[in-house]
Scaffold this motif. Structure first.
Motif, short mmCIF file in Angstrom:
data_model
loop_
_atom_site.label_atom_id
_atom_site.label_comp_id
_atom_site.label_asym_id
_atom_site.label_seq_id
_atom_site.Cartn_x
_atom_site.Cartn_y
_atom_site.Cartn_z
N VAL A 85 35.78 32.38 48.67
CA VAL A 85 37.02 33.11 48.43
C VAL A 85 37.68 33.48 49.77
CG1 VAL A 85 37.98 35.29 47.58
CG2 VAL A 85 36.44 33.95 46.13
N ALA A 112 37.82 34.40 41.20
CA ALA A 112 36.36 34.30 41.28
C ALA A 112 35.80 34.61 39.89
CB ALA A 112 35.82 35.31 42.30
N GLN A 158 29.90 32.60 46.82
CA GLN A 158 31.22 32.76 46.19
C GLN A 158 32.17 33.58 47.07
OE1 GLN A 158 31.93 35.38 42.80
NE2 GLN A 158 32.83 33.63 41.70
N VAL A 188 35.00 29.27 41.63
CA VAL A 188 36.19 29.81 42.29
C VAL A 188 37.31 28.88 41.91
CG1 VAL A 188 37.33 30.27 44.50
CG2 VAL A 188 34.90 30.82 44.22
#
Length: 110
Positions: free
Chosen positions: A31, A55, A27, A62
């Motif tokens: 991002v 997030a 994640q 996301v």
């Protein structure tokens, strides 16, 4: 004055909401890729207004909430080779994604 995100019903803009599914351990990387793509490429494309990267608390999603002056500006960005390179990188980090254009129909505040 710099353009900022302004969520307002009836505004004649194209709003992209792209939901990425991602493994929690990837994640933060996704991002970072989306943030870098915005800073290095997207913000300099004609018609770009803003992008907001979200997030999820569980690490599995996301969301990219981006605003463009028009659908035509958004479509032109999709055809741009430099922008496509960033999109390919983001897609490779995800388990799947669902980009869609929206119109704001209703906004509520306290």
């Amino acid at each position: 004055m710099a353009a900022t995100s302004k969520i307002e019903a009836g505004r004649e803009i194209a709003t992209l909401i792209n939901v990425f599914t991602v493994r929690p351990e990837r994640q933060a990387e996704l991002v970072a890729v989306l943030s870098r793509a915005t800073e290095e490429t997207m913000k300099d494309r004609p018609g770009f207004i803003s992008a907001n990267i979200h997030a999820s608390a569980d690490g599995e999603r996301v969301v990219n909430y981006a605003q463009w002056e028009s659908e035509a500006h958004f479509r032109a960005m999709l055809a741009d080779p430099e922008a496509r390179e960033h999109m390919t990188e983001a897609a490779a980090l995800s388990e799947g994604f669902d980009p869609r254009l929206f119109a704001v129909e209703s906004v509520h505040h306290i």
